[in-house]
Structures are given as C-alpha cells and as structure tokens.
Design a protein around this motif. Structure first.
Motif, short mmCIF file in Angstrom:
data_model
loop_
_atom_site.label_atom_id
_atom_site.label_comp_id
_atom_site.label_asym_id
_atom_site.label_seq_id
_atom_site.Cartn_x
_atom_site.Cartn_y
_atom_site.Cartn_z
N GLU A 1 -8.66 5.88 7.41
CA GLU A 1 -8.84 5.77 8.86
C GLU A 1 -8.58 7.14 9.47
O GLU A 1 -7.74 7.89 8.98
N GLN B 1 -3.81 3.87 1.17
CA GLN B 1 -4.37 3.89 2.52
C GLN B 1 -4.14 5.29 3.09
O GLN B 1 -3.00 5.74 3.21
N THR C 1 -0.13 10.07 5.15
CA THR C 1 -0.41 10.57 6.49
C THR C 1 0.30 11.90 6.69
O THR C 1 1.52 11.95 6.74
N LEU D 1 -1.03 -0.30 9.91
CA LEU D 1 -1.10 0.41 8.63
C LEU D 1 0.30 0.65 8.08
O LEU D 1 0.53 0.51 6.88
N GLN E 1 0.82 -1.21 0.00
CA GLN E 1 0.00 0.00 0.00
C GLN E 1 0.86 1.26 0.00
O GLN E 1 2.00 1.26 0.46
N VAL F 1 -1.20 2.82 14.99
CA VAL F 1 -0.97 3.01 13.55
C VAL F 1 0.00 1.99 12.97
O VAL F 1 0.21 1.96 11.75
N ARG G 1 1.85 -2.42 6.49
CA ARG G 1 1.31 -2.79 5.18
C ARG G 1 1.75 -1.82 4.08
O ARG G 1 1.37 -1.98 2.92
N LEU H 1 0.84 4.57 1.85
CA LEU H 1 0.26 5.20 3.03
C LEU H 1 0.43 6.71 2.92
O LEU H 1 1.54 7.21 2.70
N LEU I 1 -4.42 7.92 6.24
CA LEU I 1 -4.50 7.99 7.69
C LEU I 1 -4.61 9.46 8.09
O LEU I 1 -3.70 10.25 7.86
#
Length: 332
Positions: free
Chosen positions: A212, A187, A159, A221, A155, A218, A224, A157, A189
């Motif tokens: 999320e 994904q 954030t 996540l 993934q 965390v 991944r 991520l 965050l």
C-alpha cells in the motif's frame, strides 16, 4: 482563536514533523480553533495549498517572515530543528504563547510557555509548562478510536517512514527473500513520497507481496501485524499504541533518544543505519533480517512485547495537549 504551526517536510527532513502537527491541528480544530501551517516555500511540494508559504531563498528569510506572522496569532507551534536556543527564545519574546515540539533535548537552554516531548526529559525552569512523556505523543485521530480485532495478527509489516530517506525498503525485501522468509506474510506500507517506490511496487507485484502507498488510515495494517520492521520516528508511538512488537531501523539522528528509552523496555529492538557508510548498510540489513526471522517465531517475546507496548501510549496525546492549552485561555 488562531493557531500557527511552523513545520516543514521534504525527503531530507522527512514527513514526521508534519504528520504529528496535523494530529495537533485536528485536536485544535475540534475545539473550534483556526489553524494553519506556515511552510518554507522551498518545500511546498510536500505541503498543502491551504498552507501559508514564506521565504523561499534562505532559512534566515523564513525566520524573519515567521516572526512577523507569529505576533498576530494566539498560539504558535514550532516543530523545527533549524531553530537554535537563542532563536527560540527570541520567538518567545515576540510571542509569549509558544509551544515548542522537541525530540532530542540537545539545543541548550531556551524559553517558551509550553514544551512537548513524548520522551521523559528534564528541561530548565525557563520552560513554563513542560509536557513530557508518552502520554503526550501526537498520534493521528484514528489511533484514538482503535477497535479491537478478533483476528490473530499474522503479517510482517514493513514501513520505513513517509519518505524512506535511505531507500531501505527494497534491499530489506530482497534480503528477506534470500533468507527464506515467507513472502506471502509480508505487508509493505510506503509513504506517498517514498524513495524508489516504483522499484518496490514492481518487486512486490512480482513476488505477490501486499503493498500500500500513501494511505491515511494505517491502523488496520498495524492491527494485522505480528511483527514490524519500521523507521523510528513518530511511527514508533503509533506501533506502541497498537501493540506491535517492532525491529526499528534508525534512519535519522533525531530518533536516537526515543530508541535509547524504548529499547530497554523490551517491546522493540533497533539497528542503526544513518551513521554508517552505504557499504556497511547491507551487513546491517542482513543482521536486521536475521533478527526478524528469529523474532517471527518467538511467541513468548511477542506476547510480552505487545503488552508492554500497549501500556505506553493511549493515542490521546494530541487531544490532551489541545485541551490543556485551550483551558489556559478559558480559565477565569
């Protein structure tokens, strides 16, 4: 034993000070200490009801009240950019057991008993016990107990910190879609207080992007994540601990030193957003997204980056600091 922690959080300040101090408080709690945050009343929306609130009108009022409280504690932790070198020294004169958390090493010469900076910095001899380097990075307790994952990270991520102060999440997602990035591999965050969270969540639902918000653990996540786009505050050390190759979007000036030291190591890249006009940000977002698309396919770089990142941070920094200070009081 009583520990007081002076730190604030807000959209402008961000959540990083509070998050890393919470990690430190947890480590002291484990050793039986009584711990409490001391927070400017103006920022109580980002605090906890158990905190001690001071001031409410001005920074000077807060500093005066905190000085009186500091004298009554066994140890005081100061994680606050609003204190000058002179004010830190004054606080140290009233409370000899002072731990100062620092990032930039740009306030000049001051005194304290302990100085914590997760970067490699040199301070004056007025610091009795400097604690510097990534082994002292203050990470949340879940990073001490990382379990190995059998699944292959797959993934991207995204954030941008607890508050996403420059509201970059949505325009980055929009640019990724325009660039043709596979949206099902993303994904998102969001921090509990992230700017434009409703807009981001609505976009994610429309595009079937996993999202999320405000979760406390965390690490799953991050485990991944094959690649991350992240703000460069305390999350930098969390991503390093997990071993996530990262493209950092610098959203605050105090992230400069960490990126200057970590980017040359090869596990991350960075693009600065905090010092440019809004009209320039879109160009930098497009550059960030282009780099992400290239790095997404670069398996050789990802493998080198993961190995380097994991070698830098072990997740035990808060425990290491708490035990060192606790041993000072338990020594014969």
């Amino acid at each position: 034993m009583k520990l007081l922690v002076r730190a604030d959080a807000s959209v402008e300040i961000g959540m990083g000070h509070r998050v890393r101090c919470q990690a430190l408080i947890h480590a002291f709690d484990e050793l039986g200490w009584q711990c409490q945050f001391v927070v400017d009343r103006r920022y109580q929306a980002f605090a906890s009801p158990e905190d001690c609130f001071i001031g409410g009108k001005s920074e000077e009022e807060c500093k005066s009240e905190f000085l009186a409280l500091a004298k009554q504690a066994d140890v005081v932790v100061l994680d606050h950019y609003g204190y000058s070198a002179e004010e830190i020294t004054e606080l140290h004169q009233h409370q000899p057991n002072l731990l100062v958390l620092d990032d930039m090493n740009d306030r000049g010469d001051f005194s304290c008993k302990w100085l914590l900076n997760p970067l490699k910095e040199t301070y004056s001899q007025r610091i009795e016990c400097p604690l510097t380097g990534s082994s002292y990075a203050l990470l949340r307790p879940t990073f001490q107990r990382l379990e190995s994952s059998d699944s292959t990270p797959n993934q991207l991520l995204i954030t941008l910190g607890g508050t996403d102060p420059l509201a970059l999440t949505w325009p980055i997602l929009d640019a990724l879609e325009s660039f043709g990035f596979p949206m099902q591999d993303i994904q998102v965050l969001l921090g509990a207080n992230a700017k434009n969270a409703d807009q981001v969540i609505c976009f994610c639902k429309e595009k079937h992007i996993a999202v999320e918000q405000g979760i406390t653990n965390v690490t799953p996540l991050m485990q991944r994540a094959k690649l991350a786009i992240s703000a460069a505050g305390g999350t930098l050390f969390e991503l390093a601990c997990v071993g996530v190759p990262t493209l950092f979007a610098q959203v605050a000036d105090n992230q400069t030193r960490s990126l200057e030291q970590h980017t040359p190591l090869g596990w991350c890249r960075s693009i600065r957003f905090d010092n440019v006009a809004e009209s320039v940000r879109q160009q930098r977002i497009e550059a960030l997204v282009k780099e992400a698309s290239q790095r997404w396919l670069d398996k050789a770089w990802q493998e080198r980056a993961r190995k380097t990142a994991r070698s830098l941070v072990d997740g035990n920094g808060a425990k290491r600091v708490a035990e060192k200070i606790n041993s000072y009081f338990s020594a014969p």
